[in-house]
Design a protein around this motif. Structure first.
Motif, mmCIF file in Angstrom:
data_model
loop_
_atom_site.group_PDB
_atom_site.id
_atom_site.type_symbol
_atom_site.label_atom_id
_atom_site.label_comp_id
_atom_site.label_asym_id
_atom_site.label_seq_id
_atom_site.Cartn_x
_atom_site.Cartn_y
_atom_site.Cartn_z
ATOM 1 N N ASP A 176 0.817 -1.221 0.000
ATOM 2 C CA ASP A 176 0.000 0.000 0.000
ATOM 3 C C ASP A 176 0.852 1.273 0.000
ATOM 4 O O ASP A 176 0.393 2.329 0.431
ATOM 5 C CB ASP A 176 -0.943 0.022 1.208
ATOM 6 C CG ASP A 176 -1.864 -1.191 1.227
ATOM 7 O OD1 ASP A 176 -2.300 -1.613 0.145
ATOM 8 O OD2 ASP A 176 -2.133 -1.702 2.326
ATOM 9 N N GLU A 177 2.111 1.172 -0.478
ATOM 10 C CA GLU A 177 2.966 2.366 -0.545
ATOM 11 C C GLU A 177 2.489 3.260 -1.681
ATOM 12 O O GLU A 177 2.384 2.820 -2.831
ATOM 13 C CB GLU A 177 4.423 1.958 -0.771
ATOM 14 C CG GLU A 177 5.393 3.130 -0.744
ATOM 15 C CD GLU A 177 6.835 2.703 -0.910
ATOM 16 O OE1 GLU A 177 7.694 3.591 -1.043
ATOM 17 O OE2 GLU A 177 7.104 1.488 -0.909
ATOM 18 N N GLU A 178 2.204 4.511 -1.352
ATOM 19 C CA GLU A 178 1.684 5.430 -2.353
ATOM 20 C C GLU A 178 1.945 6.872 -1.934
ATOM 21 O O GLU A 178 2.285 7.155 -0.783
ATOM 22 C CB GLU A 178 0.172 5.216 -2.539
ATOM 23 C CG GLU A 178 -0.640 5.470 -1.280
ATOM 24 C CD GLU A 178 -2.122 5.156 -1.452
ATOM 25 O OE1 GLU A 178 -2.463 4.431 -2.412
ATOM 26 O OE2 GLU A 178 -2.923 5.634 -0.628
ATOM 27 N N THR A 179 1.796 7.778 -2.893
ATOM 28 C CA THR A 179 1.887 9.214 -2.635
ATOM 29 C C THR A 179 0.487 9.801 -2.757
ATOM 30 O O THR A 179 -0.155 9.658 -3.791
ATOM 31 C CB THR A 179 2.818 9.890 -3.649
ATOM 32 O OG1 THR A 179 4.122 9.300 -3.556
ATOM 33 C CG2 THR A 179 2.925 11.383 -3.360
ATOM 34 N N THR A 180 0.023 10.428 -1.680
ATOM 35 C CA THR A 180 -1.304 11.036 -1.667
ATOM 36 C C THR A 180 -1.187 12.489 -1.254
ATOM 37 O O THR A 180 -0.552 12.803 -0.244
ATOM 38 C CB THR A 180 -2.244 10.296 -0.698
ATOM 39 O OG1 THR A 180 -2.356 8.928 -1.103
ATOM 40 C CG2 THR A 180 -3.632 10.924 -0.698
ATOM 41 N N THR A 194 -3.714 10.680 -5.903
ATOM 42 C CA THR A 194 -2.981 9.524 -5.364
ATOM 43 C C THR A 194 -2.243 8.804 -6.487
ATOM 44 O O THR A 194 -2.785 8.617 -7.576
ATOM 45 C CB THR A 194 -3.947 8.542 -4.675
ATOM 46 O OG1 THR A 194 -4.617 9.209 -3.605
ATOM 47 C CG2 THR A 194 -3.190 7.341 -4.110
ATOM 48 N N LEU A 195 -1.018 8.396 -6.223
ATOM 49 C CA LEU A 195 -0.224 7.601 -7.161
ATOM 50 C C LEU A 195 0.494 6.511 -6.372
ATOM 51 O O LEU A 195 1.288 6.812 -5.474
ATOM 52 C CB LEU A 195 0.786 8.471 -7.907
ATOM 53 C CG LEU A 195 1.670 7.750 -8.936
ATOM 54 C CD1 LEU A 195 0.819 7.167 -10.054
ATOM 55 C CD2 LEU A 195 2.717 8.691 -9.507
ATOM 56 N N SER A 196 0.188 5.247 -6.694
ATOM 57 C CA SER A 196 0.840 4.147 -5.981
ATOM 58 C C SER A 196 2.300 4.046 -6.393
ATOM 59 O O SER A 196 2.676 4.436 -7.499
ATOM 60 C CB SER A 196 0.120 2.827 -6.260
ATOM 61 O OG SER A 196 0.345 2.416 -7.601
ATOM 62 N N LYS A 197 3.107 3.491 -5.516
ATOM 63 C CA LYS A 197 4.531 3.309 -5.815
ATOM 64 C C LYS A 197 4.727 2.354 -6.979
ATOM 65 O O LYS A 197 5.627 2.540 -7.811
ATOM 66 C CB LYS A 197 5.254 2.768 -4.572
ATOM 67 C CG LYS A 197 6.753 2.568 -4.740
ATOM 68 C CD LYS A 197 7.471 3.881 -4.957
ATOM 69 C CE LYS A 197 8.977 3.684 -5.016
ATOM 70 N NZ LYS A 197 9.703 4.932 -5.296
ATOM 71 N N ASP A 240 2.625 1.930 -9.580
ATOM 72 C CA ASP A 240 2.321 2.649 -10.820
ATOM 73 C C ASP A 240 3.389 3.682 -11.146
ATOM 74 O O ASP A 240 3.605 3.997 -12.324
ATOM 75 C CB ASP A 240 0.961 3.342 -10.701
ATOM 76 C CG ASP A 240 -0.192 2.352 -10.747
ATOM 77 O OD1 ASP A 240 0.017 1.246 -11.262
ATOM 78 O OD2 ASP A 240 -1.276 2.685 -10.248
ATOM 79 N N GLU A 241 4.040 4.200 -10.133
ATOM 80 C CA GLU A 241 5.117 5.161 -10.360
ATOM 81 C C GLU A 241 6.349 4.471 -10.940
ATOM 82 O O GLU A 241 7.170 5.097 -11.607
ATOM 83 C CB GLU A 241 5.469 5.847 -9.043
ATOM 84 C CG GLU A 241 6.463 6.983 -9.157
ATOM 85 C CD GLU A 241 6.758 7.633 -7.818
ATOM 86 O OE1 GLU A 241 7.703 8.441 -7.758
ATOM 87 O OE2 GLU A 241 6.059 7.327 -6.839
ATOM 88 N N LYS A 262 1.946 12.569 -11.865
ATOM 89 C CA LYS A 262 3.122 13.020 -11.102
ATOM 90 C C LYS A 262 3.253 14.539 -11.153
ATOM 91 O O LYS A 262 3.554 15.184 -10.143
ATOM 92 C CB LYS A 262 4.386 12.350 -11.657
ATOM 93 C CG LYS A 262 4.493 10.869 -11.321
ATOM 94 C CD LYS A 262 5.650 10.205 -12.031
ATOM 95 C CE LYS A 262 6.976 10.692 -11.530
ATOM 96 N NZ LYS A 262 8.101 9.959 -12.157
#
Length: 465
Positions: free
Chosen positions: A243-247, A257-260, A262-263, A325
């Motif tokens: 569940d590592e992501e940038t929100t 939100t962008l999951s790690k 998908d990044e 991003k």
């Protein structure tokens, strides 16, 4: 008439006697037909015997043909040199009688739902063979490749894992990864066939080390002819927390939100090489060869898997990710900008409050001892010469020179007054003295270079507030 009748009977009797003499029997003529029945019965057995012989010959031919066919099948190629190498290796593994020996080939005791698949890792090299299997309701992977000595090397991953073709956004490459699923994170290791990664140490036992500290034990790496196990470790190329992501919550209240994952990756929708089901623990050499053949027939190199349509879809996905991003970066910048503005406003408010407090303290001090502060004296001096020269277009500054006194003994703050010439250097223009009681001012000769405690010698102008 009677004579003729007698003669006829005699002839008949004579014929009858002749027939009896020929067969050596004393039976009457009318008994001849029943006597011939056993003779017919003996003749009917011949076709049965012949049929049985033919059947036996056919059975013998079928058995012989089967063994000939089996021998031909066993010596028949699966279609490629590397396919024959993999077949020989797995055949050797399935022929092992004990569990420990089979495990060296990556064959587990309770493996089920086993499949085989080939994947291209490096162009102009034999593809790797991927074995997926289930054990205790979890999926595991063995990856086999052929080394420079034409021997099969087996890498068995001891934690739940699977093989995935992923597009690495940073590297801009399609890469086959072994995805190891741990409790709190996912490890992604590219499948490689670099011989330098293998340890030179050879052990004769199967290593059961678990995957720990973000590293994977590369065990059951078996030489095809020596049946030895080479052991080494490789560190996960990429680790992504569960569940590592940038929100980011934008200023307008919406969330981006962008999951790690998908990044980092794009998982393309591809029609990859066909997976063939195989009961590896219950299969003969013919069945194994047929399975390898079918797997080879379903093999596709990367150029057939990564089609133009796949590339186009991946490009669109990457563009979406890059857009997300950028949106996140812009949102962060706006948030930081707002925070900076709020910080500055808070500093200004704090500074203003401090100045107000300082003024109040100065007033209290002045009222208590009758003396003004240096800052208060400076502001009074600015009333005399100002802070900016309109005529010269120069800023004017004040610096405390010394504490001096007049002939009556009243103390003054003496300020050197200067202006900033061409924004390059300060030039002295005046000297202003402000009494410590804040009531009087005097313009004096600053070039006298007064020191603390000295008395004013000459006054150009003076006045009161």
């Amino acid at each position: 008439m009677e004579e003729n009748g007698k003669k006829g009977k005699e002839i008949e009797n004579e014929n009858t006697n002749n027939e009896q003499n020929e067969i050596g029997e004393t039976k009457k003529v009318q008994d001849e037909k029943p006597e011939k029945k056993p003779e017919k019965k003996k003749k009917s057995k011949k076709p049965i015997i012949i049929t049985l012989i033919i059947i036996l010959v056919l059975i013998a031919c079928a058995i012989g043909g089967f063994f000939i066919w089996k021998n031909i099948k066993e010596n028949e190629t699966v279609g490629t040199t590397w396919g024959d190498t993999y077949y020989a290796y797995l055949k050797e593994g399935t022929e092992q009688k004990d569990f420990a020996s089979r495990e060296k080939y990556g064959l587990q005791q309770n493996m089920s739902n086993t499949t085989l698949q080939f994947a291209e890792i490096e162009k102009d090299k034999a593809p790797v063979m991927i074995m997926n299997y289930e054990e205790n309701d979890a999926n595991y992977v063995n990856v086999y490749h052929i080394n420079n000595e034409n021997k099969v090397v087996n890498v068995s991953y001891k934690e739940p894992s699977k093989v995935e073709l992923l597009y690495n956004i940073e590297l801009k490459q399609y890469i086959w990864y072994v995805h190891v699923e741990k409790a709190n994170e996912d490890l992604y290791m590219p499948i490689e066939v670099n011989e330098e990664q293998l340890d030179e140490n050879i052990q004769n036992n199967v290593v059961e080390n678990a995957i720990q500290n973000n590293s994977v034990t590369k065990d059951n790496i078996v030489s095809n002819t020596l049946n030895d196990t080479k052991v080494t470790e490789i560190t996960a190329d990429i680790t992504i927390g569960k569940d590592e992501e940038t929100t980011v919550e934008k200023l307008d209240g919406t969330t981006v939100t962008l999951s790690k994952f998908d990044e980092t990756f794009v998982k393309p929708e591809v029609d990859s090489s066909k997976e063939i089901s195989i009961d590896i623990n219950n299969i003969d050499s013919t069945g194994l060869k047929d399975a390898i053949k079918e797997t080879i027939e379903g093999y596709k190199p990367e150029e057939e898997i990564v089609t133009d349509n796949v590339k186009e879809e991946v490009t669109e996905k990457v563009d979406e990710i890059e857009s997300t991003k950028e949106e996140i970066e812009e949102a962060i910048e706006e948030i930081e900008k707002k925070k900076e503005e709020e910080r500055k406003a808070a500093e200004e408010a704090k500074k203003k409050a401090e100045e107000e407090a300082k003024k109040e303290a100065e007033k209290e001090e002045q009222s208590s001892n009758g003396r003004i502060t240096e800052e208060q004296a400076k502001k009074l001096a600015q009333k005399i010469d100002g802070t900016y020269s309109e005529e010269m277009d120069y800023p004017i500054g004040y610096t405390l020179e010394a504490m001096i006194k007049d002939s009556s003994g009243l103390e003054y703050y003496l300020f050197r007054v200067r202006w900033l010439v061409d924004n390059s250097h300060w030039s002295t223009i005046d000297g202003v003295a402000i009494s410590v009681d804040g009531k009087k001012w005097k313009q004096v000769d600053i070039y006298k270079n007064y020191q603390d405690g000295e008395t004013i010698e000459e006054v150009y102008r003076e006045g009161t507030f």
